[in-house]
Design an enzyme around this catalytic site. Structure first.
Site, PDB file in Angstrom:
ATOM      1  N   GLY A 106       0.821  -1.201   0.000  1.00  0.00           N
ATOM      2  CA  GLY A 106       0.000   0.000   0.000  1.00  0.00           C
ATOM      3  C   GLY A 106       0.856   1.252   0.000  1.00  0.00           C
ATOM      4  O   GLY A 106       1.854   1.342   0.717  1.00  0.00           O
ATOM      5  N   GLY A 119       1.216   4.149   3.869  1.00  0.00           N
ATOM      6  CA  GLY A 119       2.301   3.344   3.314  1.00  0.00           C
ATOM      7  C   GLY A 119       3.349   4.191   2.613  1.00  0.00           C
ATOM      8  O   GLY A 119       4.547   3.929   2.721  1.00  0.00           O
ATOM      9  N   ARG A 172     -19.757  12.994  13.321  1.00  0.00           N
ATOM     10  CA  ARG A 172     -20.401  12.336  12.187  1.00  0.00           C
ATOM     11  C   ARG A 172     -21.455  11.323  12.582  1.00  0.00           C
ATOM     12  O   ARG A 172     -22.489  11.205  11.924  1.00  0.00           O
ATOM     13  CB  ARG A 172     -19.335  11.647  11.347  1.00  0.00           C
ATOM     14  CG  ARG A 172     -18.414  12.656  10.742  1.00  0.00           C
ATOM     15  CD  ARG A 172     -17.261  12.022  10.035  1.00  0.00           C
ATOM     16  NE  ARG A 172     -16.470  13.092   9.440  1.00  0.00           N
ATOM     17  CZ  ARG A 172     -15.381  12.904   8.717  1.00  0.00           C
ATOM     18  NH1 ARG A 172     -14.930  11.683   8.511  1.00  0.00           N
ATOM     19  NH2 ARG A 172     -14.747  13.924   8.206  1.00  0.00           N
TER      20      ARG A 172
END
Ligand SMILES: Cc1cc2nc3c(=O)[nH]c(=O)nc-3n(C[C@H](O)[C@H](O)[C@H](O)COP(=O)(O)OP(=O)(O)OC[C@H]3O[C@@H](n4cnc5c(N)ncnc54)[C@H](O)[C@@H]3O)c2cc1C
Ligand code: SF4
Ligand code: FES
Lengths: 247, 667
Positions: B41, B46, B338
């Site tokens: 990744g 990453g 949220r």
């Protein structure tokens, strides 16, 4: 909507490709262009045929992966957008749509509509960076004040998504718009000035090595660029290049 | 009882990280040259880790399935990145960022990790600016900030609505420098399909070259999983189409525990679903809630008239609008976190006040902001007696400068001009707080296998506040992992190159090949997407924004049955040794079908409501989430034993020494 799709099919890089025609019904104007291709592919899979391979990922116009030549234009008829942001309401019932990969010598076709754009990566790897250690021992961010105009200009150059539409739109398949956007971003910032000369020389050299054509100031790249990267970047890169070559 | 060792260093909270760094074994630069690290990744997590490890001298091999590291899903992040810089002088500090994050996460994250995150957050901004990331600036040349849900200070750094893009480009440029030096080898269009363990340690991966179809072996002294989140288990989400759980799931099946899989963030401001053809959902950055006001009609008949197109939202009088967030949560208003905003929208729509055709949308309205900003601009430009229309136009220009690309994106998708009519939004699956369990060093339960970014579970608890995922990815990648992995690698300096012709590699490659061949040879009748959509529907209906025990039990059984049907009936055209996206999808959906079951099982066992996990049985009289700290203040880490449904639960008790655990209130 009912559509006739003429799509470039090519098994792999070595194979010869050809246009194949498909009829597709039941297309909703609210679909994105890529969702329309999903529907086609679902049909093809159900019929036991190989689906059309195309590149895509974010589907919101930011990753730069989707790359189709639609009716002869990169990303299709609408302006300022990528293919994934193109919606079928831009077409009419009964339309014939020609779908091809981006064409350029430096972008070989890998399969169907997918091309290899790694030449862009090599241009950036040649010097598209600021040589700073990544261990976090740099000075405080606000110790480098940058006039808002410069920061905004750098941001606009930096908003290039590396899609390659500029190359596909150009009759010379030139990569000047892309490369100049990358050069400009860093040339506009004080942090990037230190290496500005070596950077522009290395990136331009790599660009030429990759087999992109030359810029003849036609401006097709700017028109087709989904992010509105302006030709000013090319002018700036040319200035940077001249300065670096002379100095 | 908790029985997982999180390896949290001793000592006072504020000193833990410094002390730990002082205790860490170092690898001498000459030895680093003999050590290889695999990075699966190249998103923010990453990419930043790869660049820094290469900078330190390790040999790094990076893998991503896109054609370039710069196209990782991190590129899509819109709103911003938090850092406790206190540039605005509004009272921010490491402690306040730590406190907001723990509270926002509903007290289900680890104190020590979150404190470290807050502590290094300021360095991230310095680092990125040094790399040339063009953050937004004020006219005086200094960095600008805005605020996000769940906090009362302005600590979010941003680059228009394209912050993730700019951070990722910065990170990729750091990678490019190392690629140019030969310290990073970047394998693009490569997908990791298994982890190879030798002598109890992670020593490599099996990857497929997505262009040629070739199956490859890659060895290293350590493997880092930075493969992002698994929101696509719902089929419809804000994630990129290729985002998947495969790398994380494969290491889970090889022994890494999977933590809190049911903690999923549903983001309140997404473009609503318009039809069956839809392949993904698009986020409208939460930063819009700084300036937009959220409402639905007060009266059911008005909502009905709007749905049927008989009434325009702009025609509805102010007193007939229900600004339900401002009404219910006066302290935070439209800036509640949220999970709270999402549930409130669902509650209003379920009650019949939804405003689009499907009844699943609420308004996000900027008209008040146009007026407010317009007046401000008129004043600064010394305009005399401007008309209301002039003021609105001036205000629109200010809003355009702030969020122009988001407004444009909305218009392209919905075909309505959000400057003229309020946007419609609805919650959608966005981010996964669960992931591979890691200790303080970001090491999984497999020695030598690390996990970072959205792929791990560590810092966000049961709910992630805005602008904190980017912060975590970069904090881990630039500043944490490079230290902690060194501690592990210090004992590997004499190991030498890891051969790839060992029986362990043979075996892993064979298993991968057989699985892929099975897809190609299967004589099924249904496409991969057919199964993925059905999985997504079960997940959304029964494991989605609100859950209850009977539905979760059904989901577990249905997912299991669907998995069996999938293996019998899936049809994958094309061959193994070629570019074959259907085959790629098949392998990913196979893993989603296993993860989905564990996800539901985890949601079922957690008899409380908490952050993104809302169990209908556990709510207050006002419909707010009801946590059970007595019984569930732990990380649920699952051990794979052969079938996802048989996974064994391990607990890591969460101990709060520096923060008082309270009910979360945004009133
Ligand atoms: C639309 C949107 C907006 C967001 N906005 C914000 C925001 O404003 N602020 C914020 O803090 N957060 C935001 N987030 C969340 C944040 O962007 C992500 O959590 C974060 O970027 C994840 O980074 P990552 O590096 O962990 O993973 P990713 O960026 O997802 O990277 C995953 C990488 O793994 C690779 N990969 C995956 N599987 C494999 C495999 N099997 N083999 C090889 N490679 C593999 C991919 O190719 C990719 O390189 C947003 C998310 C979305 C979807
Ligand atoms: S300059 Fe424009 S067209 Fe060219 S790669 Fe960048 S975004 Fe695409
Ligand atoms: S798919 Fe990402 S820009 Fe189109």
């Amino acid at each position: 909507m009912n559509l006739t799709l003429k799509i470039w099919r090519q098994k792999d890089a070595a194979a010869k490709g050809k246009i194949q025609t498909y009829q597709l019904g039941g297309v909703d104007p609210d679909m994105s262009f890529l969702e329309m291709l999903d529907v086609l592919n679902e049909d093809l899979v159900n019929k036991g045929e190989d689906p059309v391979v195309f590149d895509h990922d974010c589907r919101e116009g930011i990753c730069g992966t989707c790359s189709l030549q639609i009716n002869g234009e990169p990303h299709g008829p609408d302006r300022g957008i990528t293919t994934c942001q193109l919606h079928m309401r831009k077409f009419k019932d009964g339309d014939t749509i020609v779908i091809e990969p981006f064409r350029a010598k430096a972008f070989p076709v890998l399969k169907d509509l997918v091309v290899d754009r790694s030449a862009f990566e090599r241009i950036q790897q040649a010097g598209g960076y600021i040589s700073v250690n990544t261990s976090g021992t740099t000075q405080d961010a606000n110790a480098i004040p940058i006039p808002k105009e410069d920061a905004d200009a750098a941001f606009f150059s930096a908003s290039c998504i590396g899609c390659g539409a500029c190359v596909a739109a150009c009759k010379n398949a030139s990569a000047m718009l892309f490369t100049s956007a990358k050069v400009s971003q860093m040339a506009l910032l004080p942090q990037g000035r230190v290496e500005a000369s070596t950077r522009v020389l290395a990136m331009v050299e790599q660009m030429d090595k990759e087999g992109f054509g030359n810029c003849t100031n036609t401006g097709a790249c700017e028109i087709e660029c989904p992010k509105g990267i302006s030709l000013e970047n090319i002018a700036r890169m040319n200035r940077e290049y001249m300065k670096a070559s002379v100095g | 009882m908790g029985n997982l060792d999180s390896k949290i260093p001793k000592g006072p909270l504020a000193d833990k990280w410094t002390n730990h760094k002082n205790d860490i074994n170092l690898v001498n630069p000459a030895n680093k040259r003999n050590i290889d690290v695999i990075m699966v990744g190249t998103g923010l997590a990453g990419g930043s880790a790869a660049a820094t490890l290469a900078e330190l001298g390790y040999n790094v091999k990076t893998f991503c399935y896109q054609d370039s590291p710069r196209r990782a899903h991190s590129i899509a992040a819109q709103g911003g990145i938090n850092a406790a810089k206190n540039y605005q002088g509004d009272g921010d500090s490491n402690y306040r960022l730590f406190y907001d994050t723990i509270k926002g996460g509903d007290y289900r994250s680890r104190e020590a990790n979150v404190y470290r995150l807050a502590e290094v957050s300021a360095n991230i901004i310095d680092q990125c600016v040094a790399q040339g990331v063009p953050f937004a600036r004020e006219y005086g040349g200094l960095l600008d900030n805005r605020s996000f849900g769940g906090v009362l200070v302005s600590r979010t750094f941003y680059a228009k609505g394209q912050t993730g893009q700019q951070l990722l480009l910065g990170c990729y440029s750091a990678m490019n420098r190392q690629i140019n030096r030969g310290k990073i080898t970047s394998y693009t269009r490569h997908e990791m399909l298994d982890l190879v363990i030798v002598g109890g340690k992670a020593r490599g991966i099996i990857a497929r070259n997505l262009v040629t179809g070739e199956i490859e072996r890659h060895s290293a002294h350590a493997v880092v999983i930075a493969s992002g989140g698994y929101g696509n288990v719902f089929f419809l989400s804000t994630n990129a189409m290729g985002s998947n759980v495969t790398a994380a799931w494969k290491v889970h099946k090889k022994g890494a525990y999977f933590a809190n899989p049911c903690f999923t963030q549903i983001h309140p401001t997404c473009i609503p679903v318009s039809g069956d053809h839809q392949s993904k959902l698009t986020l409208m950055s939460e930063s819009l809630r700084n300036d937009g006001r959220i409402w639905v009609p007060k009266k059911l008949e008005d909502a009905k008239a709007i749905r049927e197109g008989r009434l325009k939202p702009t025609e509805l009088k102010e007193e007939d609008r229900d600004y339900y967030l401002e009404r219910r949560y006066p302290a935070f208003g439209n800036l509640v976190p949220r999970d709270v905003a999402s549930r409130a929208a669902k509650e209003r729509c379920d009650a019949g006040f939804g405003v689009n055709k499907t009844g699943e949308a609420v308004y996000l309205d900027f008209s008040a902001a146009f007026l407010r900003y317009g007046k401000e601009t008129a004043n600064t430009q010394h305009l005399e007696n401007p008309t209301e229309q002039q003021i609105i136009e001036l205000g629109k220009a200010v809003v355009e400068a702030k969020y122009g690309n988001l407004f444009q994106m909305y218009e392209k998708i919905v075909d309505q001009n959000p400057y003229e009519t309020p946007m419609m939004i609805y919650p959608a699956v966005h981010y996964t707080m669960g992931g591979i369990w890691v200790d303080y060093n970001l090491q999984t339960t497999i020695p030598g296998c690390f996990a970072t970014g959205e792929a791990n579970f560590s810092d966000h608890g049961a709910n992630r506040l805005g602008a904190s995922a980017l912060m975590q990815g970069l904090a881990d990648g630039y500043f944490v992992l490079p230290y902690t992995i060194g501690n592990y690698l210090a004992s590997d300096i004499r190991t030498g190159k890891i051969p790839t012709d060992s029986p362990e590699f043979d075996q892993a490659e064979k298993a991968v090949r057989e699985k892929l061949e099975r897809f190609i040879n299967n004589k099924g009748t249904r496409s991969v997407d057919h199964f993925h959509k059905r999985l997504g529907k079960i997940m959304w209906d029964k494991v989605g924004m609100s859950r209850n025990a009977p539905h979760l039990q059904e989901a577990v059984a249905e997912i299991k049955a669907l998995r069996e049907e999938f293996w019998q009936d899936v049809k994958v055209p094309g061959g193994l040794n070629e570019m074959n996206p259907e085959l790629e999808k098949a392998a990913r959906v196979a893993d989603f079908l296993e993860l989905g079951e564990l996800f539901a099982k985890d949601a079922l066992h957690r008899n409380e409501s908490c952050g993104g996990h809302f169990r209908e049985e556990y709510q207050t009289e006002e419909g707010e989430a009801l946590r059970d700290d007595e019984n569930f203040m732990y990380v649920a880490a699952w051990e794979f034993t052969g079938e996802p449904g048989d996974a064994i639960l391990h607990k890591e008790d969460l101990i709060y020494e520096n923060i008082e655990v309270k009910a979360r209130s945004y009133k």
